[in-house]
Scaffold this motif. Structure first.
Motif, short mmCIF file in Angstrom:
data_model
loop_
_atom_site.label_atom_id
_atom_site.label_comp_id
_atom_site.label_asym_id
_atom_site.label_seq_id
_atom_site.Cartn_x
_atom_site.Cartn_y
_atom_site.Cartn_z
N LEU A 1 -16.64 3.30 4.68
CA LEU A 1 -16.44 3.88 6.01
C LEU A 1 -17.35 5.10 6.21
CD1 LEU A 1 -12.55 3.57 6.15
CD2 LEU A 1 -14.14 2.50 7.76
N GLU B 1 -3.48 6.10 7.91
CA GLU B 1 -4.49 6.87 7.18
C GLU B 1 -5.83 6.88 7.92
OE1 GLU B 1 -3.94 8.87 4.80
OE2 GLU B 1 -1.93 8.25 4.25
N ASP C 1 -18.00 12.77 3.66
CA ASP C 1 -18.13 12.76 5.11
C ASP C 1 -17.86 14.20 5.55
OD1 ASP C 1 -17.71 11.27 7.88
OD2 ASP C 1 -16.14 12.76 7.66
N ASN D 1 -10.34 18.33 5.20
CA ASN D 1 -9.28 18.31 4.19
C ASN D 1 -9.26 19.62 3.39
OD1 ASN D 1 -7.54 15.77 3.75
ND2 ASN D 1 -9.56 14.91 4.19
N SER E 1 -5.12 1.80 -3.90
CA SER E 1 -5.49 2.11 -2.51
C SER E 1 -6.68 1.25 -2.13
CB SER E 1 -5.81 3.60 -2.35
OG SER E 1 -6.99 3.92 -3.04
N SER E 2 -7.08 1.34 -0.86
CA SER E 2 -8.05 0.35 -0.36
C SER E 2 -9.46 0.51 -0.91
CB SER E 2 -8.10 0.44 1.17
OG SER E 2 -8.76 1.62 1.57
N LYS E 3 -9.84 1.73 -1.26
CA LYS E 3 -11.23 2.03 -1.67
C LYS E 3 -12.22 1.63 -0.56
CE LYS E 3 -9.50 3.41 -5.47
NZ LYS E 3 -9.19 2.73 -6.68
N PHE E 4 -11.80 1.85 0.67
CA PHE E 4 -12.70 1.60 1.81
C PHE E 4 -13.53 2.86 2.13
CE2 PHE E 4 -9.46 -1.53 3.95
CZ PHE E 4 -9.81 -2.51 3.03
N SER E 5 -13.11 4.01 1.58
CA SER E 5 -13.63 5.28 2.08
C SER E 5 -15.15 5.41 1.99
CB SER E 5 -12.98 6.46 1.36
OG SER E 5 -13.18 6.35 -0.02
N ARG F 1 -7.34 14.57 -5.54
CA ARG F 1 -8.13 15.51 -4.73
C ARG F 1 -7.27 16.68 -4.28
NH1 ARG F 1 -12.35 11.77 -1.11
NH2 ARG F 1 -12.28 10.07 -2.58
N TYR G 1 0.81 -1.23 0.00
CA TYR G 1 0.00 0.00 0.00
C TYR G 1 0.84 1.28 0.00
CZ TYR G 1 -2.97 3.68 1.97
OH TYR G 1 -3.61 4.87 2.20
N ASP H 1 -17.86 8.95 -0.95
CA ASP H 1 -17.35 8.83 0.42
C ASP H 1 -17.52 10.14 1.20
OD1 ASP H 1 -15.19 10.57 -0.26
OD2 ASP H 1 -13.87 8.89 -0.70
N ASN I 1 -6.66 10.32 -3.53
CA ASN I 1 -6.24 11.38 -2.63
C ASN I 1 -5.29 12.36 -3.33
OD1 ASN I 1 -6.22 12.53 0.07
ND2 ASN I 1 -4.08 11.97 0.07
N ASN J 1 -14.27 15.72 4.56
CA ASN J 1 -14.27 16.59 3.40
C ASN J 1 -13.93 18.03 3.79
OD1 ASN J 1 -14.84 17.10 0.51
ND2 ASN J 1 -16.49 18.37 1.32
C1 LIG Z 1 -9.99 18.03 -0.68
C2 LIG Z 1 -10.16 16.63 -0.10
C3 LIG Z 1 -11.43 16.19 0.26
C4 LIG Z 1 -11.61 14.92 0.82
N1 LIG Z 1 -12.87 14.51 1.16
C5 LIG Z 1 -13.05 13.29 1.76
C6 LIG Z 1 -14.35 12.86 2.17
O1 LIG Z 1 -15.35 13.55 2.04
N2 LIG Z 1 -14.44 11.61 2.72
C7 LIG Z 1 -13.35 10.80 2.91
O2 LIG Z 1 -13.51 9.68 3.40
N3 LIG Z 1 -12.12 11.21 2.56
C8 LIG Z 1 -11.93 12.42 1.99
N4 LIG Z 1 -10.66 12.81 1.62
C9 LIG Z 1 -9.51 11.98 2.02
C10 LIG Z 1 -8.98 10.95 1.01
O3 LIG Z 1 -8.75 11.55 -0.23
C11 LIG Z 1 -9.90 9.75 0.84
O4 LIG Z 1 -10.26 9.23 2.09
C12 LIG Z 1 -9.21 8.63 0.05
O5 LIG Z 1 -8.75 9.10 -1.18
C13 LIG Z 1 -10.17 7.50 -0.16
O6 LIG Z 1 -9.62 6.47 -0.89
P1 LIG Z 1 -9.24 5.08 -0.21
O7 LIG Z 1 -10.36 4.58 0.64
O8 LIG Z 1 -8.77 4.16 -1.27
O9 LIG Z 1 -8.08 5.55 0.75
P2 LIG Z 1 -6.82 4.80 1.37
O10 LIG Z 1 -5.62 5.52 0.89
O11 LIG Z 1 -6.87 3.34 1.15
O12 LIG Z 1 -6.96 5.11 2.93
C14 LIG Z 1 -7.68 4.28 3.85
C15 LIG Z 1 -8.73 5.09 4.58
O13 LIG Z 1 -8.13 6.08 5.39
C16 LIG Z 1 -8.96 7.25 5.45
N5 LIG Z 1 -8.23 8.40 4.89
C17 LIG Z 1 -7.19 8.38 4.04
N6 LIG Z 1 -6.74 9.62 3.80
C18 LIG Z 1 -7.52 10.46 4.52
C19 LIG Z 1 -7.57 11.86 4.70
N7 LIG Z 1 -6.72 12.69 4.09
N8 LIG Z 1 -8.54 12.37 5.48
C20 LIG Z 1 -9.43 11.57 6.12
N9 LIG Z 1 -9.42 10.22 5.99
C21 LIG Z 1 -8.48 9.68 5.21
C22 LIG Z 1 -10.18 6.96 4.58
O14 LIG Z 1 -11.22 6.52 5.40
C23 LIG Z 1 -9.68 5.84 3.68
O15 LIG Z 1 -10.72 5.00 3.23
C24 LIG Z 1 -10.48 14.09 1.03
C25 LIG Z 1 -9.22 14.54 0.65
C26 LIG Z 1 -9.06 15.80 0.09
C27 LIG Z 1 -7.68 16.25 -0.30
#
Ligand SMILES: Cc1cc2nc3c(=O)[nH]c(=O)nc-3n(C[C@H](O)[C@H](O)[C@H](O)COP(=O)(O)OP(=O)(O)OC[C@H]3O[C@@H](n4cnc5c(N)ncnc54)[C@H](O)[C@@H]3O)c2cc1C
Length: 469
Positions: A252, A285, A385, A392, A245-249, A355, A232, A383, A352, A389
């Motif tokens: 969650l 994360e 939240d 960040n 990435s995990s795509k768990f967001s 974003r 990862y 995702d 991420n 959101n």
């Molecule tokens: C401008 C902006 C807005 C965002 N809005 C959201 C949102 O509304 N909801 C959201 O879940 N995430 C948000 N994120 C954070 C992050 O981009 C996503 O959580 C992530 O890209 C989701 O993909 P993943 O599950 O594959 O993440 P992975 O990289 O696999 O991470 C695992 C988990 O960790 C948490 N996580 C990871 N990075 C962050 C972070 N920066 N902030 C908070 N949690 C994080 C998430 O729950 C994610 O599913 C935002 C980031 C930015 C820069």
């Protein structure tokens, strides 16, 4: 026992490790599970006039609620589904069914708090009350080594204070063995297609399907079947495909998946296959997620305001709708930015890395009010939240908890670093397919004559850059 209660499902659309459901089952033998589609989300606009929710997010919600209904049915419970205002609909159900309590997982952001407070007031008028649980975070606030109001504003400090000291509690298991279905005729209108929620279309096909069952499948796949978790940290900055990435967001955020469950699966995996930087990093994360939730608890509505948690408004930003629209239409002429926005609009998801880039582009280069970007993300992101959101966006706009001043991302350098073969860019901007990767990353960096060699004209085949960096 002889008690009858409602479980109000909100952003916790699961039966595993669900505290409110657990508490309801423990305190009563008749449980009425309820989900209300809040009409305000579907039939009103945001402050800047955007739809509150786009069709992809609505579809994801429908799939998640349907799956919740199926999973509850396996335990003999019928989910009551309605469209309306939760504070009114749940009140009506409580009144008719003469329940004792309403159980729910407490929310902490303004709109959600408003709804739960209204419901509570309504319930008081008939001698009932809300019983709150907390089901959102890895950590329990009671376990933290500081009161919420003293949560460090800098992530690294927060992480150091918690990660080695506090154990993450085990997921709880609900016991359905003594529960009975309530024998009262309660109106339920299952929502099975998006037109019932005011959209023109009935249905959209999602790349990331909703629901607890899909969430558990993804967890199984990402951790156990593919073992992708072991790499990862090396892939997490990419943007193209399903597996970087995990795509768990989205799971969650809607509560289809419990963060505690993810954590304990990671630990189990580490015991069997060994830990490394990558297995740790997924936990790292998840800590960000808790951090932003605590920031929202500590700072309240400030996260939604222009000055953010720092209460420092950036006067150079404007509500320029014309420029905003160019960004939102993916016509900036910067392929990494346009690809990100197109992906978001098509799938409800963006990496991420993308974003950070599109947000920074809007704020630092186009000088647009970051709140417009945050609202736009809110309507599209599967995702979405409130804490993650807006937290960040605060961070990138420099009004949040980022200790670095003036953080910005140059989208051309970023694309060269993180999408060097332009796979992501070309997938979402297929009009750049005929260009070599190095040119596709930023076509206006080369001369018109060179572009003509590829039969490519800027302004015809792809927009000219909206601004110079
Ligand atoms: C401008 C902006 C807005 C965002 N809005 C959201 C949102 O509304 N909801 C959201 O879940 N995430 C948000 N994120 C954070 C992050 O981009 C996503 O959580 C992530 O890209 C989701 O993909 P993943 O599950 O594959 O993440 P992975 O990289 O696999 O991470 C695992 C988990 O960790 C948490 N996580 C990871 N990075 C962050 C972070 N920066 N902030 C908070 N949690 C994080 C998430 O729950 C994610 O599913 C935002 C980031 C930015 C820069």
């Amino acid at each position: 026992l002889n008690k009858r209660v409602i479980v109000w499902f909100r952003q916790d659309l699961r039966i595993h490790d669900n505290e409110a459901l657990y508490e309801a089952l423990r305190s009563s033998d008749q449980v009425i599970p309820v989900f209300i589609y809040d009409e305000r989300l579907f039939f009103s606009k945001s402050k800047f006039g955007f739809p509150r929710i786009q069709i992809q997010r609505a579809q994801f919600l429908i799939e998640s609620v349907q799956n919740l209904a199926e999973n509850l049915k396996l335990h003999g419970l019928d989910l009551i589904i309605r469209l309306g205002k939760p504070e009114d609909e749940i009140f009506k159900i409580a009144q008719k069914a003469k329940t004792n309590w309403v159980f729910c997982n407490r929310e902490r952001t303004q709109e959600e708090v408003y709804v739960q407070d209204q419901l509570e007031q309504n319930l008081w008028s008939i001698g009932q009350e809300v019983r709150y649980s907390r089901g959102k975070m890895l950590y329990f606030t009671a376990d933290l080594p500081f009161p919420v109001t003293h949560t460090p504003d800098v992530f690294t400090q927060f992480r150091k204070d918690v990660e080695r000291i506090i154990p993450v509690r085990k997921p709880i298991e609900c016991d359905f063995s003594t529960v009975r279905q309530v024998e009262i005729d309660l109106e339920s209108t299952p929502i099975t297609n998006t037109s019932q929620l005011g959209f023109d279309k009935d249905h959209v096909k999602l790349l990331y399907p909703g629901g607890e069952t899909k969430a558990i499948e993804r967890l199984q796949y990402y951790i156990w079947e593919s073992k992708l978790i072991s790499s990862y940290k090396n892939t997490r900055n990419e943007s193209f495909g399903m597996d970087y990435s995990s795509k768990f967001s989205m799971y969650l955020a809607t509560g289809c998946l419990s963060p505690k469950k993810v954590y304990h699966e990671i630990k189990k995996y580490e015991e069997m296959h060994g830990s490394n930087d990558s297995t740790y990093w997924l936990f790292f994360e998840l800590l960000w997620r808790d951090f932003f939730r605590l920031m929202a608890k500590k700072h309240g509505n400030k996260i939604f305001k222009a000055g953010g948690t720092k209460e420092k408004v950036d006067e150079s930003l404007t509500d320029n709708f014309h420029l905003f629209q160019i960004w939102a239409d993916a016509r900036t002429g910067y392929p990494f930015i346009d690809a990100g926005i197109r992906e978001l609009k098509e799938t409800g998801f963006m990496s991420n890395r993308a974003r950070q880039n599109v947000a920074s582009f809007l704020i630092r280069y186009l000088k647009i009010n970051w709140q417009m970007g945050a609202e736009f993300f809110e309507s599209y992101l599967l995702d979405y939240d409130p804490c993650s959101n807006w937290g960040n966006w605060n961070y990138i706009a420099g009004v949040g908890s980022d200790p670095r001043e003036n953080r910005y991302f140059n989208p051309v350098l970023q694309a060269r670093k993180y999408d060097a073969d332009a796979k992501y860019i070309k997938h979402w901007c297929p009009e750049l397919e005929k260009l070599p990767a190095s040119v596709a990353i930023f076509p206006s960096a080369v001369s018109e004559t060179e572009l003509e060699e590829y039969d490519f004209i800027l302004g015809r085949d792809y927009p000219k850059p909206v601004i110079k960096l």
